[in-house]
Motif scaffolding. Structure first.
Motif, short mmCIF file in Angstrom:
data_model
loop_
_atom_site.label_atom_id
_atom_site.label_comp_id
_atom_site.label_asym_id
_atom_site.label_seq_id
_atom_site.Cartn_x
_atom_site.Cartn_y
_atom_site.Cartn_z
N VAL A 25 2.30 -6.54 -12.04
CA VAL A 25 3.24 -7.21 -12.93
C VAL A 25 3.95 -6.39 -13.74
O VAL A 25 4.52 -6.93 -14.66
N ARG A 26 3.54 -5.05 -13.68
CA ARG A 26 4.16 -4.25 -14.76
C ARG A 26 5.42 -3.61 -14.08
O ARG A 26 5.38 -3.52 -12.79
N GLY A 27 6.29 -2.81 -14.78
CA GLY A 27 7.43 -2.00 -14.20
C GLY A 27 8.64 -2.94 -14.38
O GLY A 27 9.40 -2.57 -13.20
N HIS A 28 8.75 -3.80 -14.90
CA HIS A 28 10.08 -4.85 -15.12
C HIS A 28 10.89 -3.98 -15.70
O HIS A 28 11.06 -3.88 -16.96
N ILE A 29 11.93 -3.56 -15.04
CA ILE A 29 13.14 -2.88 -15.64
C ILE A 29 14.38 -3.64 -15.99
O ILE A 29 14.72 -4.36 -15.12
N ASN A 30 15.03 -3.71 -17.13
CA ASN A 30 16.11 -4.31 -17.57
C ASN A 30 17.07 -3.34 -17.94
O ASN A 30 16.68 -2.77 -18.91
N ILE A 31 18.22 -3.30 -17.33
CA ILE A 31 19.19 -2.54 -17.80
C ILE A 31 20.52 -3.43 -18.07
O ILE A 31 21.10 -4.24 -17.25
N ASP A 32 20.93 -3.32 -19.68
CA ASP A 32 21.75 -4.25 -19.91
C ASP A 32 23.17 -3.78 -20.58
O ASP A 32 22.86 -3.28 -21.66
N ASP A 33 24.06 -3.74 -19.75
CA ASP A 33 25.26 -3.15 -20.11
C ASP A 33 25.36 -1.67 -20.75
O ASP A 33 25.69 -1.34 -21.71
N VAL A 34 24.76 -0.78 -20.17
CA VAL A 34 24.41 0.56 -20.69
C VAL A 34 25.53 1.61 -20.29
O VAL A 34 25.96 1.62 -19.19
N SER A 35 25.93 2.07 -21.30
CA SER A 35 26.84 3.14 -21.12
C SER A 35 26.53 4.57 -21.77
O SER A 35 25.72 4.51 -22.53
N VAL A 46 32.82 10.06 -20.16
CA VAL A 46 31.96 8.78 -19.75
C VAL A 46 31.14 9.01 -18.48
O VAL A 46 31.91 8.94 -17.58
N ALA A 47 29.93 9.10 -18.60
CA ALA A 47 29.15 9.46 -17.55
C ALA A 47 28.51 8.23 -16.88
O ALA A 47 28.37 7.99 -15.77
N LEU A 48 28.35 6.99 -17.81
CA LEU A 48 27.96 5.84 -17.30
C LEU A 48 28.58 4.68 -18.02
O LEU A 48 28.60 4.80 -19.45
N GLU A 49 29.18 3.71 -17.51
CA GLU A 49 29.94 2.65 -17.98
C GLU A 49 29.45 1.30 -17.87
O GLU A 49 29.47 0.85 -16.49
N ASN A 50 29.05 0.49 -18.81
CA ASN A 50 28.56 -0.78 -18.70
C ASN A 50 27.70 -1.20 -17.34
O ASN A 50 28.05 -2.10 -16.61
N PRO A 84 20.85 5.88 -24.03
CA PRO A 84 22.47 5.49 -24.02
C PRO A 84 23.39 5.21 -25.33
O PRO A 84 22.73 5.10 -26.58
N THR A 85 24.54 5.41 -25.24
CA THR A 85 25.53 5.31 -26.20
C THR A 85 25.65 3.90 -26.71
O THR A 85 25.80 3.53 -27.67
N SER A 86 25.73 3.01 -25.86
CA SER A 86 25.61 1.70 -25.99
C SER A 86 24.83 0.86 -25.16
O SER A 86 24.38 1.25 -23.80
N GLY A 87 24.48 -0.49 -25.17
CA GLY A 87 23.51 -1.09 -24.32
C GLY A 87 22.13 -0.99 -24.76
O GLY A 87 21.76 -0.11 -25.48
N THR A 88 21.43 -1.76 -23.81
CA THR A 88 19.84 -1.68 -23.95
C THR A 88 19.32 -1.39 -22.89
O THR A 88 19.76 -1.94 -21.57
N LEU A 89 18.30 -0.63 -22.77
CA LEU A 89 17.24 -0.55 -21.67
C LEU A 89 15.75 -0.93 -21.91
O LEU A 89 15.57 -0.12 -22.78
N SER A 90 15.35 -1.73 -21.14
CA SER A 90 13.82 -1.77 -21.38
C SER A 90 12.83 -1.83 -20.24
O SER A 90 13.47 -2.12 -19.22
N VAL A 91 11.63 -1.43 -20.31
CA VAL A 91 10.62 -1.51 -19.34
C VAL A 91 9.51 -2.43 -19.83
O VAL A 91 8.99 -2.31 -20.85
N GLY A 237 29.11 4.34 -12.56
CA GLY A 237 28.58 2.90 -12.97
C GLY A 237 27.78 2.33 -11.64
O GLY A 237 28.15 2.96 -10.58
N ILE A 238 27.69 1.16 -11.82
CA ILE A 238 27.08 0.32 -10.49
C ILE A 238 28.12 -0.36 -10.22
O ILE A 238 28.75 -1.33 -10.76
#
Length: 282
Positions: A25-35, A46-50, A84-91, A237-238
């Motif tokens: 139940v662990r290892g849940h990754i959320n990538i939210d509008d990361v640049s 810009v290596a990664l956008e949104n 990240p320059t902007s956006g949030t990333l969580s585990v 980006g994705i």
């Protein structure tokens, strides 16, 4: 220390001391509008956008794309190596701010300590985390990758595939909820690479750790993953995600199945479309 290189051997069955498969139940990754923007000599790149994605616990996800599409940047952001320059990333609900033991990482070139034996390398993480018997943990995980009898050899005495298997054992020895792999088999020959694919899937099936796997190889991405995130360039980006609805366990027969061929055609079409977009934009 003998000066001999150990070659690949047939893999033994998993030893009885290996922890049984468990649903995580662990290892849940959320990538939210990361640049991610890198600045050098007053020039911003810009290596990664949104980039946005959700990776569920126990899922195996491949990041697929050519050099410069941001796949390694995204992986390093999940690891906490790149901020990240902007956006949030969580585990698991916690914002990623720096590397820690919850996210194991394996690179294309092994990062084993050359002055340590295979056992010492694998036991290092548990020792640093205060395990009661780190050598016992090390032996267990070397057994998991079929290398327990090579425990006293140094990295230089092992083949490339064996070095990567030690690296996988070391990354797993701290029981991380997330395992991050950056083209770990890219430097291996085709035969060894095929063996490593099947071995990695056996290990993942046992642990159900969340895996994020970077590659530029379409067949590798499809064979290993539950989903493929196809990346784009200029900026990175994705672009889209492709589900891989192919039954497990997967074997060499999977590579010639109609389902595999269908997904492969779809991904290659997307990559071709993206390549034409970039070409026309230049």
């Amino acid at each position: 220390m003998p000066n001999r290189l150990i070659s690949e051997e047939p893999q033994p069955d998993l030893p009885p001391q290996v922890p049984p498969r468990r649903e995580t139940v662990r290892g849940h990754i959320n990538i939210d509008d990361v640049s991610v923007v890198f600045c050098r000599n007053r020039t911003a790149t810009v290596a990664l956008e949104n980039a946005s994605a959700e990776i569920k616990p126990g899922e195996f996800v491949a990041l697929l794309g050519p050099s410069g599409c941001g796949k390694s940047t995204l992986l390093n952001a999940i690891a906490g190596i790149v901020k990240p320059t902007s956006g949030t990333l969580s585990v698991d609900g916690e914002v990623v701010r720096e590397p820690n033991e919850t996210r194991g990482m394996i690179f294309q070139q092994h990062s084993l300590f050359p002055w340590m034996t295979a056992l010492q390398n694998v036991a290092f993480g548990p020792k640093m985390l205060g395990a009661a018997n780190p050598e016992s943990v090390g032996r267990t995980f070397l057994g998991l990758v079929g290398l327990e009898k090579f425990k006293d050899l140094y990295p230089a005495q092992l083949s490339g595939g064996m070095q990567q298997r030690v690296g996988i054992a070391r990354a797993l020895a701290t029981y991380p909820p997330v395992l991050l792999l950056d083209e770990p088999f890219g430097a291996l020959d085709a035969q060894t690479r095929t063996i490593m694919h099947e071995e990695l899937l056996k290990i993942w099936n046992n642990f159900r750790t969340t895996v994020v796997f970077v590659t530029h190889d379409v067949d590798e991405a499809i064979f290993l993953s539950d989903r493929v995130l196809v990346m784009k360039t200029m900026p990175g980006g994705i672009k889209c995600e492709i589900p891989v609805d192919i039954p497990r366990p997967r074997t060499s027969e999977t590579l010639v199945s109609p389902d595999f061929a269908k997904i492969r055609r779809e991904i290659i079409s997307i990559i071709r479309e993206e390549s034409l977009r970039v070409f026309n934009a230049q």
